[in-house]
Design an enzyme around this catalytic site. Structure first.
Site, PDB file in Angstrom:
ATOM      1  N   ASP A   1       0.707  -1.242  -0.151  1.00 23.17           N
ATOM      2  CA  ASP A   1      -0.010  -0.037   0.088  1.00 23.17           C
ATOM      3  C   ASP A   1       0.796   1.195  -0.089  1.00 23.17           C
ATOM      4  OD1 ASP A   1       1.087   0.108   2.620  1.00 23.17           O
ATOM      5  OD2 ASP A   1      -0.897  -0.732   3.446  1.00 23.17           O
TER       6      ASP A   1
ATOM      7  N   GLU B   1      -0.320  -8.849  -1.434  1.00 24.68           N
ATOM      8  CA  GLU B   1      -0.985  -8.383  -0.120  1.00 24.68           C
ATOM      9  C   GLU B   1      -2.200  -7.772  -0.454  1.00 24.68           C
ATOM     10  OE1 GLU B   1       1.641  -7.265   3.434  1.00 24.68           O
ATOM     11  OE2 GLU B   1       0.561  -5.568   3.148  1.00 24.68           O
TER      12      GLU B   1
ATOM     13  N   GLU C   1      -2.473   5.170   2.713  1.00 22.92           N
ATOM     14  CA  GLU C   1      -2.312   3.513   2.613  1.00 22.92           C
ATOM     15  C   GLU C   1      -3.634   2.938   2.217  1.00 22.92           C
ATOM     16  OE1 GLU C   1      -0.705   5.127   5.040  1.00 22.92           O
ATOM     17  OE2 GLU C   1       1.540   4.819   4.653  1.00 22.92           O
TER      18      GLU C   1
ATOM     19  N   HIS D   1       5.866   5.260  13.201  1.00 22.16           N
ATOM     20  CA  HIS D   1       6.012   6.105  11.756  1.00 22.16           C
ATOM     21  C   HIS D   1       4.959   6.452  11.156  1.00 22.16           C
ATOM     22  CE1 HIS D   1       5.553   2.433   9.983  1.00 22.16           C
ATOM     23  NE2 HIS D   1       5.004   2.973   8.882  1.00 22.16           N
TER      24      HIS D   1
ATOM     25  N   ARG E   1       1.852   8.273   9.198  1.00 19.86           N
ATOM     26  CA  ARG E   1       1.767   9.818   9.010  1.00 19.86           C
ATOM     27  C   ARG E   1       0.452  10.264   9.908  1.00 19.86           C
ATOM     28  NH1 ARG E   1       4.314   8.812   4.405  1.00 19.86           N
ATOM     29  NH2 ARG E   1       5.165  10.861   3.181  1.00 19.86           N
TER      30      ARG E   1
ATOM     31  N   HIS F   1      12.654   5.259  13.035  1.00 20.19           N
ATOM     32  CA  HIS F   1      12.379   5.699  11.609  1.00 20.19           C
ATOM     33  C   HIS F   1      12.986   6.959  11.301  1.00 20.19           C
ATOM     34  CE1 HIS F   1      10.178   6.378   7.985  1.00 20.19           C
ATOM     35  NE2 HIS F   1       9.541   5.407   7.814  1.00 20.19           N
TER      36      HIS F   1
HETATM   37  C1  UD1 Z   1       6.248   5.029   3.722  1.00 16.74           C
HETATM   38  C2  UD1 Z   1       4.843   4.216   3.144  1.00 16.74           C
HETATM   39  C3  UD1 Z   1       4.322   3.609   4.485  1.00 16.74           C
HETATM   40  C4  UD1 Z   1       4.959   2.763   5.121  1.00 16.74           C
HETATM   41  C5  UD1 Z   1       6.351   3.010   5.434  1.00 16.74           C
HETATM   42  C6  UD1 Z   1       7.392   2.072   6.158  1.00 16.74           C
HETATM   43  C7  UD1 Z   1       3.705   5.843   1.641  1.00 16.74           C
HETATM   44  C8  UD1 Z   1       2.861   7.057   1.605  1.00 16.74           C
HETATM   45  N1  UD1 Z   1       3.985   5.581   3.033  1.00 16.74           N
HETATM   46  O1  UD1 Z   1       6.164   5.877   4.715  1.00 16.74           O
HETATM   47  O2  UD1 Z   1       3.148   3.022   4.119  1.00 16.74           O
HETATM   48  O3  UD1 Z   1       4.401   2.003   6.124  1.00 16.74           O
HETATM   49  O4  UD1 Z   1       7.142   3.661   4.534  1.00 16.74           O
HETATM   50  O5  UD1 Z   1       8.333   2.501   6.760  1.00 16.74           O
HETATM   51  O6  UD1 Z   1       4.283   5.221   1.001  1.00 16.74           O
HETATM   52  N2  UD1 Z   1      13.855   8.643   5.154  1.00 16.74           N
HETATM   53  C9  UD1 Z   1      15.467   8.663   4.894  1.00 16.74           C
HETATM   54  N3  UD1 Z   1      16.002   7.417   4.775  1.00 16.74           N
HETATM   55  C10 UD1 Z   1      15.176   6.086   4.240  1.00 16.74           C
HETATM   56  C11 UD1 Z   1      13.672   6.411   4.488  1.00 16.74           C
HETATM   57  C12 UD1 Z   1      13.094   7.574   4.882  1.00 16.74           C
HETATM   58  O7  UD1 Z   1      15.828   9.601   5.160  1.00 16.74           O
HETATM   59  O8  UD1 Z   1      15.825   5.333   4.084  1.00 16.74           O
HETATM   60  C13 UD1 Z   1      13.109   9.870   5.456  1.00 16.74           C
HETATM   61  C14 UD1 Z   1      12.968  10.810   4.283  1.00 16.74           C
HETATM   62  O9  UD1 Z   1      13.529  12.185   4.783  1.00 16.74           O
HETATM   63  C15 UD1 Z   1      11.626  10.766   3.848  1.00 16.74           C
HETATM   64  C16 UD1 Z   1      10.793  10.457   5.053  1.00 16.74           C
HETATM   65  O10 UD1 Z   1      11.785   9.483   5.725  1.00 16.74           O
HETATM   66  O11 UD1 Z   1      11.320  11.873   3.178  1.00 16.74           O
HETATM   67  C17 UD1 Z   1       9.437   9.735   4.912  1.00 16.74           C
HETATM   68  O12 UD1 Z   1       9.515   8.756   3.977  1.00 16.74           O
HETATM   69  P1  UD1 Z   1       8.281   8.338   3.089  1.00 16.74           P
HETATM   70  O13 UD1 Z   1       8.502   7.006   2.357  1.00 16.74           O
HETATM   71  O14 UD1 Z   1       7.935   9.675   2.399  1.00 16.74           O
HETATM   72  O15 UD1 Z   1       7.334   7.899   4.464  1.00 16.74           O
HETATM   73  P2  UD1 Z   1       7.178   6.715   5.484  1.00 16.74           P
HETATM   74  O16 UD1 Z   1       6.608   7.341   6.622  1.00 16.74           O
HETATM   75  O17 UD1 Z   1       8.504   6.124   5.437  1.00 16.74           O
HETATM   76  N1  UDP Z   2      12.070  -3.444  10.506  1.00  9.74           N
HETATM   77  C1  UDP Z   2      13.060  -3.546  10.431  1.00  9.74           C
HETATM   78  N2  UDP Z   2      13.995  -2.701  11.271  1.00  9.74           N
HETATM   79  C2  UDP Z   2      13.354  -1.747  12.324  1.00  9.74           C
HETATM   80  C3  UDP Z   2      11.798  -1.798  12.337  1.00  9.74           C
HETATM   81  C4  UDP Z   2      11.350  -2.610  11.524  1.00  9.74           C
HETATM   82  O1  UDP Z   2      13.870  -4.279   9.823  1.00  9.74           O
HETATM   83  O2  UDP Z   2      14.127  -1.211  12.829  1.00  9.74           O
HETATM   84  C5  UDP Z   2      11.025  -4.702   9.953  1.00  9.74           C
HETATM   85  C6  UDP Z   2       9.899  -5.098  10.426  1.00  9.74           C
HETATM   86  O3  UDP Z   2      10.293  -6.281  10.910  1.00  9.74           O
HETATM   87  C7  UDP Z   2       8.617  -5.343   9.191  1.00  9.74           C
HETATM   88  C8  UDP Z   2       9.022  -3.876   8.432  1.00  9.74           C
HETATM   89  O4  UDP Z   2      10.308  -3.659   8.717  1.00  9.74           O
HETATM   90  O5  UDP Z   2       9.468  -6.411   8.389  1.00  9.74           O
HETATM   91  C9  UDP Z   2       7.989  -3.119   8.969  1.00  9.74           C
HETATM   92  O6  UDP Z   2       8.308  -1.980   8.373  1.00  9.74           O
HETATM   93  P1  UDP Z   2       7.125  -0.323   8.650  1.00  9.74           P
HETATM   94  O7  UDP Z   2       7.149  -0.794  10.187  1.00  9.74           O
HETATM   95  O8  UDP Z   2       8.346   0.472   8.566  1.00  9.74           O
HETATM   96  O9  UDP Z   2       6.341  -0.330   7.655  1.00  9.74           O
HETATM   97  P2  UDP Z   2       4.862  -0.760   7.824  1.00  9.74           P
HETATM   98  O10 UDP Z   2       4.867  -2.363   7.890  1.00  9.74           O
HETATM   99  O11 UDP Z   2       4.009  -0.105   8.611  1.00  9.74           O
HETATM  100  O12 UDP Z   2       4.327  -0.538   6.367  1.00  9.74           O
END
Ligand code: UD1
Ligand code: UDP
Length: 364
Positions: free
Chosen positions: A96, A118, A132, A205, A207, A239
């Protein structure tokens, strides 16, 4: 030879798609190409490296504090070019995220069949989780192949009028991933730091939680205080989102029974979780993994698209009200009977062979 294009962009997509990618790469009669958007950078790369999966194309779209517009626009234009060059027979997306939504829409615009791993998860509330719930509903609307993890997910799709012959109940590949990651002999500094204290793993994490800093701060403060009062030790892999980091550092700065760290390597995370006492999270994936780890989970949300986890007894929704969060966390850390009643459950999300089933269907 049939060409399958797989696209992923974030950590959870990587965790759940690496088992399928490894399975597809093992099949002789197909050509699998992996496109990563890089919606997450470090958090994606770490998982791919751990599973030994190397992308064929990397769109490298991530920007600091990116908006949903940024992710959608950059994925759509990059993925359109990828599709023109590769002309795959089918595009496989997961879950999602906005990567998955934008890639599915791009494939649909080019009339390339989309397969959704999924599929069918629903809360029926477009703002929970946001965005999502919209993403996954929109992906299913343009899909030809829907891989639903459970019967409930299948029912959601049938109730939306989808053809039952296009829906396959296959389990969730999250459980396949645990076969790679969880080791019997595992030790880590984090486990040693907790010592005899009960270990609470915290992640947050979403939103809809982090975008309201005042509420988010109150939620995290409740977890911190409950753990402190119960004499537990907290590990909080924070995160990468700046919106999460600012509040997390502020709240936990004053507690000496907590360790904040970078997102954990997935092997470490799974092994630590499977030895922890309690998890408090707003994650989706952790709700699926926890029954296999005998890890009780309190979910910092009012609803879940994974009701099977709640029904099996391993997961409890504790909402976002700070007083309630304090009460639920404190109770599970101090009432052994309440805690133990949430352990030892059969995982309703699968048996660890979902990737084999999906690969069988895709290669037919
Ligand atoms: C995204 C997904 C969410 C998922 C989550 C998993 C969308 C809209 N949301 O949200 O469904 O649960 O990922 O974690 O697709 N950033 C870094 N390095 C990284 C990753 C993130 O710096 O490796 C920072 C960046 O500033 C980025 C921010 O995190 O702008 C947010 O990342 P983003 O992918 O926009 O949203 P998530 O909350 O991670
Ligand atoms: N996870 C990880 N390291 C962490 C936190 C989570 O490897 O520090 C793994 C977790 O076991 C799961 C996935 O990341 O497999 C979940 O990611 P997240 O919670 O970011 O996203 P969501 O599942 O809510 O989309």
């Amino acid at each position: 030879m049939k060409k399958i294009a797989v696209v992923i962009g974030t950590r959870p997509e990587a965790v759940k798609m690496c088992p399928l990618l490894l399975e597809l790469k093992n099949r002789k009669n197909i050509n699998t190409v992996l496109c990563v958007t890089g919606q997450h950078r470090e958090m994606l790369d770490g998982v791919l490296e751990r599973f030994g999966v190397v992308p064929d194309v990397d769109l490298d779209i991530m920007k600091d504090s990116q908006t949903l517009f940024d992710i959608t626009e950059r994925t759509m234009s990059g993925f359109r070019d990828f599709l023109f060059r590769q002309s795959p027979d089918v595009v496989v997306v997961h879950g999602d995220t906005t990567t998955a939504f934008a890639a599915a829409l791009s494939a649909f615009y080019m009339k390339i069949p989309v397969a959704h791993v999924e599929a069918g998860l629903r809360t029926h509330d477009a703002f929970c989780p946001y965005p999502e719930e919209f993403n996954r509903t929109a992906i299913d609307a343009v899909c030809k192949y829907m891989f639903a993890p459970t019967e409930k997910a299948r029912e959601n799709l049938i109730n939306e009028g989808r053809n039952k012959d296009d829906v396959y109940v296959v389990g969730n590949t999250a459980i396949d991933a645990l076969k790679y990651t969880i080791k019997r002999d595992y030790s880590s500094e984090i486990l040693q730091k907790a010592g005899e204290r009960k270990l609470l793993v915290l992640t947050a994490h979403r939103r809809e939680n982090r975008d309201d800093p005042k509420k988010f701060r109150a939620m995290l403060s409740s977890v911190a205080k409950a753990a402190h009062d119960a004499g537990a030790y907290v590990i909080f892999p924070v995160h990468k989102s700046p919106a999460v980091r600012n509040v997390a550092n502020d709240v936990f700065g004053k507690y000496d029974n907590a360790m904040l760290c970078e997102p954990l390597d997935v092997f470490d995370f799974h092994n630590i979780c499977s030895r922890a006492y309690l998890c408090v999270t707003d994650s989706g994936g952790i709700q699926e993994e926890s029954p296999s780890m005998s890890l009780p989970v309190l979910v910092l949300r009012d609803e879940t698209e994974r009701p099977e986890a709640v029904e099996c007894g391993a997961v409890k929704l504790c909402g976002t009200n700070s007083e309630r969060i304090y009460g639920e966390v404190y109770r599970l850390l101090t009432d052994d009977a309440a805690h133990d009643a949430m352990t030892g459950k059969k995982n309703p999300f699968g048996d660890g062979f979902s990737s084999v089933r999906i690969a069988d269907i895709l290669t037919k």
